[in-house]
Design an enzyme around this catalytic site. Structure first.
Site, PDB file in Angstrom:
ATOM      1  N   ALA A 288      -0.291  55.953  10.521  1.00 26.97           N
ATOM      2  CA  ALA A 288       0.204  54.111  10.440  1.00 26.97           C
ATOM      3  C   ALA A 288      -1.939  53.291  10.179  1.00 26.97           C
ATOM      4  O   ALA A 288      -2.809  54.118  10.331  1.00 26.97           O
ATOM      5  CB  ALA A 288       0.342  53.852  12.402  1.00 26.97           C
TER       6      ALA A 288
ATOM      7  N   GLY B  18       1.988  58.259  11.630  1.00 26.42           N
ATOM      8  CA  GLY B  18       3.413  57.989  11.090  1.00 26.42           C
ATOM      9  C   GLY B  18       3.897  58.175   9.406  1.00 26.42           C
ATOM     10  O   GLY B  18       5.102  58.269   9.502  1.00 26.42           O
TER      11      GLY B  18
ATOM     12  N   GLU C  92       6.084  61.601  10.868  1.00 25.16           N
ATOM     13  CA  GLU C  92       6.772  61.131  11.910  1.00 25.16           C
ATOM     14  C   GLU C  92       7.847  60.195  10.903  1.00 25.16           C
ATOM     15  O   GLU C  92       9.027  60.632  10.451  1.00 25.16           O
ATOM     16  CB  GLU C  92       6.562  59.472  12.258  1.00 25.16           C
TER      17      GLU C  92
ATOM     18  N   GLU D 216      -3.345  62.166  15.982  1.00 32.83           N
ATOM     19  CA  GLU D 216      -3.347  60.522  17.299  1.00 32.83           C
ATOM     20  C   GLU D 216      -4.346  60.265  18.032  1.00 32.83           C
ATOM     21  O   GLU D 216      -5.461  59.684  18.462  1.00 32.83           O
ATOM     22  CB  GLU D 216      -1.839  59.880  17.907  1.00 32.83           C
TER      23      GLU D 216
HETATM   24  N1  COA Z   1      -5.200  53.702   7.876  1.00 31.92           N
HETATM   25  C1  COA Z   1      -6.199  52.605   7.800  1.00 31.92           C
HETATM   26  N2  COA Z   1      -7.298  53.480   6.255  1.00 31.92           N
HETATM   27  C2  COA Z   1      -6.676  54.891   5.843  1.00 31.92           C
HETATM   28  C3  COA Z   1      -6.013  55.530   7.218  1.00 31.92           C
HETATM   29  C4  COA Z   1      -5.076  55.207   8.412  1.00 31.92           C
HETATM   30  N3  COA Z   1      -4.380  55.529   8.760  1.00 31.92           N
HETATM   31  N4  COA Z   1      -6.047  56.612   6.311  1.00 31.92           N
HETATM   32  C5  COA Z   1      -6.867  56.687   5.082  1.00 31.92           C
HETATM   33  N5  COA Z   1      -7.324  54.943   5.163  1.00 31.92           N
HETATM   34  C6  COA Z   1      -7.900  54.771   3.652  1.00 31.92           C
HETATM   35  C7  COA Z   1     -10.011  55.122   4.631  1.00 31.92           C
HETATM   36  O1  COA Z   1     -10.102  53.986   5.550  1.00 31.92           O
HETATM   37  C8  COA Z   1     -10.570  54.852   2.932  1.00 31.92           C
HETATM   38  O2  COA Z   1     -10.403  53.108   3.051  1.00 31.92           O
HETATM   39  P1  COA Z   1     -11.701  52.938   1.901  1.00 31.92           P
HETATM   40  O3  COA Z   1     -12.131  53.683   0.771  1.00 31.92           O
HETATM   41  O4  COA Z   1     -11.446  51.519   2.413  1.00 31.92           O
HETATM   42  O5  COA Z   1     -13.089  53.773   2.936  1.00 31.92           O
HETATM   43  C9  COA Z   1      -9.486  55.409   2.316  1.00 31.92           C
HETATM   44  O6  COA Z   1      -7.661  55.174   2.605  1.00 31.92           O
HETATM   45  C10 COA Z   1      -9.259  56.509   1.825  1.00 31.92           C
HETATM   46  O7  COA Z   1      -9.365  57.506   2.748  1.00 31.92           O
HETATM   47  P2  COA Z   1     -10.592  58.529   3.092  1.00 31.92           P
HETATM   48  O8  COA Z   1     -10.747  59.118   4.337  1.00 31.92           O
HETATM   49  O9  COA Z   1     -11.893  57.669   2.117  1.00 31.92           O
HETATM   50  O10 COA Z   1     -10.016  60.198   1.953  1.00 31.92           O
HETATM   51  P3  COA Z   1     -10.629  61.169   2.692  1.00 31.92           P
HETATM   52  O11 COA Z   1     -10.268  62.138   1.424  1.00 31.92           O
HETATM   53  O12 COA Z   1     -12.009  62.017   2.515  1.00 31.92           O
HETATM   54  O13 COA Z   1     -10.182  61.849   3.109  1.00 31.92           O
HETATM   55  C11 COA Z   1      -7.622  61.884   4.937  1.00 31.92           C
HETATM   56  C12 COA Z   1      -8.018  61.427   3.633  1.00 31.92           C
HETATM   57  C13 COA Z   1      -6.523  61.575   5.383  1.00 31.92           C
HETATM   58  C14 COA Z   1      -8.084  63.576   6.294  1.00 31.92           C
HETATM   59  C15 COA Z   1      -8.362  61.481   6.138  1.00 31.92           C
HETATM   60  O14 COA Z   1      -8.682  59.272   4.948  1.00 31.92           O
HETATM   61  C16 COA Z   1      -7.738  60.294   7.439  1.00 31.92           C
HETATM   62  O15 COA Z   1      -8.452  61.339   8.425  1.00 31.92           O
HETATM   63  N6  COA Z   1      -6.990  59.258   7.675  1.00 31.92           N
HETATM   64  C17 COA Z   1      -6.355  59.161   9.180  1.00 31.92           C
HETATM   65  C18 COA Z   1      -5.435  60.340   9.764  1.00 31.92           C
HETATM   66  C19 COA Z   1      -4.973  59.359  10.748  1.00 31.92           C
HETATM   67  O16 COA Z   1      -5.507  59.610  11.473  1.00 31.92           O
HETATM   68  N7  COA Z   1      -3.955  58.926  11.098  1.00 31.92           N
HETATM   69  C20 COA Z   1      -2.945  59.409  11.848  1.00 31.92           C
HETATM   70  C21 COA Z   1      -3.283  57.481  12.467  1.00 31.92           C
HETATM   71  S1  COA Z   1      -2.510  57.122  13.786  1.00 31.92           S
END
Ligand code: COA
Length: 259
Positions: free
Chosen positions: A65, A110, A113, A133
């Site tokens: 999400a 999500g 999910e 989460e």
């Molecule tokens: N919500 C909003 N933005 C998200 C996102 C999310 N769940 N997951 C990734 N993004 C965004 C990042 O903020 C970043 O945006 P920016 O360039 O404007 O800063 C962009 O997507 C790229 O992500 P980034 O974190 O730079 O890539 P990465 O390869 O270093 O890491 C992940 C990838 C997936 C490990 C990392 O993005 C992450 O942990 N995301 C959140 C996952 C999460 O907790 N999901 C559950 C949410 S309830």
């Protein structure tokens, strides 16, 4: 119907629904959830679609999400957000047409999910799964606490849900979260090949098998078997049953019409 955050294309009765916010790793903001809602309605209603493959643009399937939106939610907003997302994902699970997730990259929160709400999951070797989460101080809200233990068992599900750890595609296959793992370049061709295999079968039989599995799985077996006998009886009234049996007996390929 037009969309901003997903694309829906159709070729040869196979729809491909792609979550398309690559700059945010396809994170599900409210607008995207609403489009996933409209898209699955469209899949269900359109006569030229036999089934749908759900995938993500670029390097993610769906990275969860949208944390930006979640960070501003009140308790009542959060409850509404979860309830709506659950209703949308329920529609994927209940879709009478086959729904295959082609998981190309991150399937977190999500995203995991959404994949679990699909009927079948095929993962690329590049896919990563997790329910992170708790790292954010929240719980899964789109079905993770319910579908994950049903798919992989309570102990393994709790490990993923409580650690928030990410697992690779091989581990996801080992624990039964995905049906198969293929090379990245083979992902969509594999999903399409499986879909073509499924769509060669009788559409009403597919729809009622999906329904029997969905409705039976959480009920006592005797209730599920009762449901199954009713489904079996209903299908005996279809032209496609006559066609399927006649084709077998006459050693020809069946031409099913969904009637
Ligand atoms: N919500 C909003 N933005 C998200 C996102 C999310 N769940 N997951 C990734 N993004 C965004 C990042 O903020 C970043 O945006 P920016 O360039 O404007 O800063 C962009 O997507 C790229 O992500 P980034 O974190 O730079 O890539 P990465 O390869 O270093 O890491 C992940 C990838 C997936 C490990 C990392 O993005 C992450 O942990 N995301 C959140 C996952 C999460 O907790 N999901 C559950 C949410 S309830």
């Amino acid at each position: 119907m037009s969309f901003d955050h997903v694309t829906l294309t159709v070729a040869d009765r196979i729809a491909t629904l792609t979550v398309n916010r690559p700059d945010k790793l396809n994170a599900l903001n409210d607008a995207t959830i609403a489009e996933l809602d409209r898209a699955i309605d469209e899949v269900r209603l359109r006569g030229d679609i036999g089934g749908v493959i759900v995938t993500g643009a670029m390097r993610a399937f769906v990275a969860g999400a949208d944390i930006g939106e979640l960070s501003r939610q009140s308790p009542m907003d959060a409850r509404e957000r979860a309830a709506y997302g659950q209703r949308v994902f329920d529609k994927y699970e209940a879709c009478p047409k086959p729904v295959i997730a082609a998981v190309n990259g991150f399937a977190l929160g999500g995203g995991c999910e959404l994949a679990m709400a699909c009927h079948i999951r095929i993962a690329s070797e590049a896919a990563r799964f997790g329910q992170p989460e708790v790292k954010l101080g929240i719980s899964p809200g789109y079905g993770g606490t319910q579908r994950l233990p049903r798919l992989i068992g309570r102990g393994r599900a709790l490990q993923l849900l409580l650690t928030g750890e990410m697992i690779d595609a091989a581990e996801a296959y080992r624990v039964g979260l995905v049906n198969s793992v293929v090379a990245p370049a083979d992902l969509l061709p594999s999903a399409e090949a499986m879909m073509r295999q499924i769509l060669a079968n009788a559409p009403l039989a597919l729809a009622l098998v999906i329904d029997a599995v969905n409705r039976g799985v959480d009920r006592p077996q005797a209730d599920g078997l009762h449901l199954e006998a009713n489904v079996f009886g209903l299908l005996a009234g279809t032209r496609d049953m006559s066609e399927g049996m006649d084709a077998f007996l006459n050693k020809r390929r069946p031409q099913f019409q969904g009637r």
